[in-house]
Enzyme design. Structure first.
Site, PDB file in Angstrom:
ATOM      1  CG  HIS A   1      -1.834   1.124   1.348  1.00 18.85           C
ATOM      2  ND1 HIS A   1      -1.936   1.908   2.475  1.00 18.85           N
ATOM      3  CD2 HIS A   1      -2.748   1.616   0.464  1.00 18.85           C
ATOM      4  CE1 HIS A   1      -2.876   2.823   2.293  1.00 18.85           C
ATOM      5  NE2 HIS A   1      -3.380   2.667   1.077  1.00 18.85           N
ATOM      6  NE  ARG A   2      -2.140   5.763   0.771  1.00 17.10           N
ATOM      7  CZ  ARG A   2      -2.790   6.464   1.677  1.00 17.10           C
ATOM      8  NH1 ARG A   2      -2.128   7.331   2.434  1.00 17.10           N
ATOM      9  NH2 ARG A   2      -4.091   6.344   1.855  1.00 17.10           N
TER      10      ARG A   2
ATOM     11  CD  GLU B   1      -2.935   2.085  -3.336  1.00 22.08           C
ATOM     12  OE1 GLU B   1      -3.885   2.863  -3.491  1.00 22.08           O
ATOM     13  OE2 GLU B   1      -1.991   2.325  -2.534  1.00 22.08           O
TER      14      GLU B   1
ATOM     15  CG  ASP C   1      -2.999   6.973  -3.655  1.00 22.38           C
ATOM     16  OD1 ASP C   1      -4.114   6.443  -3.683  1.00 22.38           O
ATOM     17  OD2 ASP C   1      -2.150   6.738  -2.764  1.00 22.38           O
TER      18      ASP C   1
ATOM     19  CG  HIS D   1      -3.698   9.497  -0.276  1.00 20.83           C
ATOM     20  ND1 HIS D   1      -4.487  10.325   0.487  1.00 20.83           N
ATOM     21  CD2 HIS D   1      -4.419   8.355  -0.470  1.00 20.83           C
ATOM     22  CE1 HIS D   1      -5.635   9.718   0.758  1.00 20.83           C
ATOM     23  NE2 HIS D   1      -5.613   8.522   0.187  1.00 20.83           N
TER      24      HIS D   1
ATOM     25  CD  GLU E   1      -7.280   5.328  -4.844  1.00 18.22           C
ATOM     26  OE1 GLU E   1      -8.205   6.087  -4.502  1.00 18.22           O
ATOM     27  OE2 GLU E   1      -6.565   4.697  -4.044  1.00 18.22           O
TER      28      GLU E   1
ATOM     29  CE  LYS F   1      -6.817   8.616  -3.346  1.00 18.48           C
ATOM     30  NZ  LYS F   1      -7.760   7.935  -2.424  1.00 18.48           N
TER      31      LYS F   1
ATOM     32  CG  ASP G   1      -0.162   0.764   5.628  1.00 19.71           C
ATOM     33  OD1 ASP G   1      -0.456   1.005   4.436  1.00 19.71           O
ATOM     34  OD2 ASP G   1      -0.731   1.319   6.603  1.00 19.71           O
TER      35      ASP G   1
END
Length: 228
Positions: free
Chosen positions: A9-10, A36, A38, A51, A103, A105, A223
């Site tokens: 995640h990120r 992943e 954004d 993000h 993503e 965003k 994370d």
């Protein structure tokens, strides 16, 4: 039990500042199956990996991403030393070591993301399987589907698995991306029976990870990739 894909995640947000090259490198060090991130568009048109709609929380600057040029964004620092990356820079780092979940965003991100994916497929021997594009925003999902229906879509939701499935059907998505609190063994099976993969977010506690794994989801966004 089938393998659950491990998606950072990120990057590896639990270890390095989110959506930065060090965070994505850390995720790669954990041998993730995917990362992943954004994206927003800045004032000069580049795709920026960040993000929030502003730079205030994650950098030493302030202002809306959409109102700052790339050169202005590059003067900012995360944790006093790290630059805000462009999507192109992240792709250069990650290569084809894992798939990339982009993503959408910010608004109006579908078209430039589509163009960048096409560029990498045509010029750098990527395939559509190297990317999945997700969003909460119906407009961006619809635009991406209209521009290029070959791009794999993921429908994000933190409210309703059923609504995600409706959108997934409308836009011929490959996956739904529900918050893990929405999942049951039954609705995961329903989604998969309808032909969609289930990539769930953001699960960090070992107890939750193990419980969700028993539902046989296709992937977990976390994370802490080392916990999957």
């Amino acid at each position: 039990m089938k393998k659950t894909l491990n998606i950072g995640h990120r990057g590896a947000k639990g270890h390095e500042p989110e959506n930065t090259l060090p965070s994505f490198q850390k995720a790669l060090d954990f041998n993730v199956d995917g990362i992943e991130l954004d994206v927003h568009i800045c004032k000069t048109g580049e795709l920026i990996v960040i993000h929030d709609f502003t730079v205030d929380r994650t950098t030493n600057g302030s202002g809306a991403v959409s109102e700052l040029s790339l050169s202005e964004l590059k003067t900012l620092r995360i944790n006093d030393e790290i630059e805000v990356p462009t999507l192109e820079e992240v792709l250069d780092l990650v290569g084809k070591k894992c798939f990339i979940n982009i993503e959408l965003k910010g608004r109006h991100t579908a078209k430039p993301v589509s163009h960048l994916i096409e560029k990498h497929i045509l010029e750098k021997e990527y395939s559509y399987n190297d990317f999945i594009v997700s969003s909460f925003q119906r407009e961006e999902l619809e635009m991406m589907f209209t521009i290029n229906p070959n791009i794999h879509l993921g429908i994000l939701t933190q409210a309703s698995v059923n609504q995600a499935l409706e959108w997934a059907s409308t836009f011929s998505a490959k996956a739904i991306h529900p918050h893990f609190s929405l999942l049951t063994e039954e609705n995961v099976k329903k989604a998969q029976d309808e032909g969609f993969k289930v990539y769930t977010w953001t699960i960090n506690e070992t107890e939750d990870i193990e419980r969700i794994k028993t539902y046989e989801v296709n992937g977990i966004i976390t994370d802490f990739p080392e916990r999957i």
